[in-house]
Structure formats: structure tokens, C-alpha cells
Design a protein around this motif. Structure first.
Motif, PDB file in Angstrom:
ATOM      1  N   ALA A  41       0.918  -1.667  -0.050  1.00 25.32           N
ATOM      2  CA  ALA A  41      -0.201   0.054   0.236  1.00 25.32           C
ATOM      3  C   ALA A  41       1.091   1.387  -0.194  1.00 25.32           C
ATOM      4  O   ALA A  41       0.353   2.085  -0.315  1.00 25.32           O
ATOM      5  CB  ALA A  41      -0.947  -0.336   1.238  1.00 25.32           C
ATOM      6  N   THR A  42       2.336   0.988   0.542  1.00 23.19           N
ATOM      7  CA  THR A  42       3.144   2.165   0.733  1.00 23.19           C
ATOM      8  C   THR A  42       2.876   3.299  -0.562  1.00 23.19           C
ATOM      9  O   THR A  42       3.670   4.415  -1.220  1.00 23.19           O
ATOM     10  CB  THR A  42       4.014   2.374   1.015  1.00 23.19           C
ATOM     11  N   ILE A  43       2.864   2.697  -2.112  1.00 22.74           N
ATOM     12  CA  ILE A  43       3.491   3.119  -3.059  1.00 22.74           C
ATOM     13  C   ILE A  43       1.688   3.825  -3.915  1.00 22.74           C
ATOM     14  O   ILE A  43       1.952   4.363  -4.955  1.00 22.74           O
ATOM     15  CB  ILE A  43       3.564   1.905  -4.530  1.00 22.74           C
ATOM     16  N   GLY A  44       0.878   3.901  -3.241  1.00 16.81           N
ATOM     17  CA  GLY A  44      -0.673   4.195  -3.150  1.00 16.81           C
ATOM     18  C   GLY A  44      -1.872   3.466  -4.258  1.00 16.81           C
ATOM     19  O   GLY A  44      -0.555   2.482  -5.051  1.00 16.81           O
ATOM     20  N   TRP A  45      -1.986   3.284  -4.610  1.00 18.47           N
ATOM     21  CA  TRP A  45      -3.256   3.234  -5.322  1.00 18.47           C
ATOM     22  C   TRP A  45      -2.941   2.704  -6.684  1.00 18.47           C
ATOM     23  O   TRP A  45      -3.117   2.340  -7.402  1.00 18.47           O
ATOM     24  CB  TRP A  45      -4.852   3.506  -5.290  1.00 18.47           C
TER      25      TRP A  45
END
Length: 278
Positions: A41-45
């Protein structure tokens, strides 16, 4: 027994065993999975979608799951035949053959991959004859399926074999007495008894094949868009220090695998329920 006449169990009570189970499952399964999805989830949607739907990743997904599914199907057929022979017949060197079934369990996967590549490559013992027929095995998707068949076969054999050994032979004899042909006896008497175990073996072989790396990485050739499996792509991203991208691919594989295994388990449960009702 205690003073109240209640028999005490030798094993620990429900509270202790339940607590141990929750701790065990949390440390080894739930917490790692939580951090897996958290890292993805750290790379964003937008980054997550771009990673998992890239053309290279989709090709790796398709190859991994289709090869694993095909190998598991082949293992169901030939694994059942092997289990049938080992359970129903006596022949010379039977114990040796029975022991060789477990060889993929003990053999390091990298060694298996090198051995399969040596045998099925263009100049290999078998590959050279296949090449003469226009069939290329090593460094193709077919080679990947061969490797997955090799590592998944024992799961089917060892799951089905005990069921065949414990099957009631009198039911088969009764079917023959009543005039049933061999095919009808197999379809109406033997196969329904074996089907739940066969589905279990398929599930185990399929699950093992999805995450296989060592035996596949040598025989596949690792060509992007052609023979690159998802586990290899994950390793590639890890080597490039793209940890978020690697965990994103791994998270999608986890979800797809869970859904497919859930469907298979439901089918297995329904099959077993129909057998009990029958």
C-alpha cells in the motif's frame, strides 16, 4: 479423575491450546500477511494498479497460474494411476518405486531444475529426440509444466493411495456380481470414493506449483513475456530494491491463490457431502 469425578485429559486444556494456536497463526501467518499488504500500500493506489496490471506482470500471472493448473490436472490423472498400481498390485521392486515417488520432496528444487534442464534441453537425453519431432521442451512454457508436474506428483499419489488401500473391495465385487462392467464399477463405486482425496491432491499440487521457483528458474529460460513466472518477477524486483512492487505482485498472487483454493475446497466439501449422503 479429580475429586468431582471429572476425568482430566492428559493433553492441555482448550484455553491453553487455543491460545497457542492463535499465537502461532498470528506470528507465522497473520502478521506477515498484514505487513505484506501494508508494504504494497505504500506505493499508493495508482502505483499499485500500474504495477499489477503492467503487461509484463499480467503475462507472468497467466503463465504461473495456467502452468500450475495444467500440471495439477496432469498429476491428477497419472497420480491416480500410480496410486492405483501401488495400492492394488504386487510386482518386483515395488518398494523402490514407492520410495521414488517421494524423491521430489527430498530433492532440492535447484537440483531438480538443473536435472530437468539437462534431460529436456536441445541436446539432452530426451530433448534431442523431442527436438527432432519439432517439440521444444526446455526454455518454453512446456518445460515449466514438466517441472511443475515433477514437484507436484507426490502430493496426488500420497493423498489418493491411502484411500485406495482402505477402500472396501466387497463393494466392487458386489457390483461385478450384479452385472456391472468395469467402467460402470469404476464410475459408480470407485471414483466417488476417491474423488474427495483426488481434489485434495489437486489442491496441494496446484498450491505447490504456484509458488515454485527453484525447479522452474533453470528450465524456463526466464524470457519476459514468454517464460517468466511471477515468483521470478518478484525476485527480480527485489534485486532491483523495488520492495513495494514485489509485495504488490505477491499480494495479488496471494488473493488469486486464496480464491482458487477456496473454490476447490468448496467443491471438495460438496463432493464429500454427496458421498456421505449416498
Amino acid at each position: 479423575m479429580n475429586g468431582k469425578g471429572v476425568r482430566r485429559s492428559v493433553l492441555p486444556g482448550f484455553g491453553l491450546t487455543l491460545g497457542y494456536t492463535l499465537i502461532y497463526v498470528s506470528l507465522l501467518i497473520l502478521i506477515p500477511l498484514f505487513f505484506l499488504f501494508g508494504k504494497a500500500a505504500t506505493i499508493g493506489w495508482s502505483g499499485f494498479v500500474a504495477t499489477i496490471f503492467s503487461e509484463r506482470v499480467l503475462a507472468a500471472y497467466w503463465l504461473s497460474f495456467s502452468a500450475a493448473f495444467g500440471a495439477a490436472l496432469v498429476n491428477c490423472v497419472f497420480g491416480f494411476i500410480l496410486a492405483w498400481v501401488l495400492a492394488r498390485y504386487e510386482f518386483p521392486l515395488k518398494k523402490l518405486v514407492d520410495g521414488l515417488i517421494d524423491l521430489p520432496f527430498a530433492l532440492p528444487t535447484a537440483v531438480a531444475g538443473i536435472a530437468l534442464t539437462t534431460i529436456y534441453s536441445q541436446n539432452g537425453w530426451i530433448g534431442q529426440y523431442a527436438e527432432a519431432l519439432g517439440i521444444k521442451i526446455a526454455f518454453t512454457p512446456l518445460g515449466i509444466v514438466f517441472a511443475l508436474i515433477f514437484i507436484g506428483l507426490p502430493f496426488v499419489v500420497r493423498t489418493v493411495q491411502p484411500v485406495l488401500l482402505e477402500a472396501d473391495r466387497q463393494m466392487e465385487e458386489a457390483a461385478h456380481t450384479l452385472g456391472a462392467s468395469r467402467w460402470v464399477t469404476f464410475r459408480r463405486v470407485i471414483f466417488p470414493n476417491v474423488l474427495p482425496a483426488l481434489l485434495t491432491g489437486f489442491t496441494l499440487a496446484f498450491a505447490r506449483a504456484i509458488g515454485e521457483y527453484g525447479s522452474v528458474v533453470f528450465i524456463s529460460g526466464n524470457m519476459p513475456m514468454k517464460t517468466e513466472i511471477a515468483p521470478l518477477l518478484i525476485m527480480t524486483k527485489l534485486e532491483q530494491f523495488d520492495y513495494a512492487g514485489a509485495t504488490a505482485i505477491a499480494a495479488v498472487m496471494l488473493v488469486i491463490s486464496f480464491v482458487m483454493l477456496l473454490v476447490i475446497n468448496v467443491l471438495q466439501w460438496k463432493s464429500g457431502k454427496r458421498h456421505l449422503v449416498g
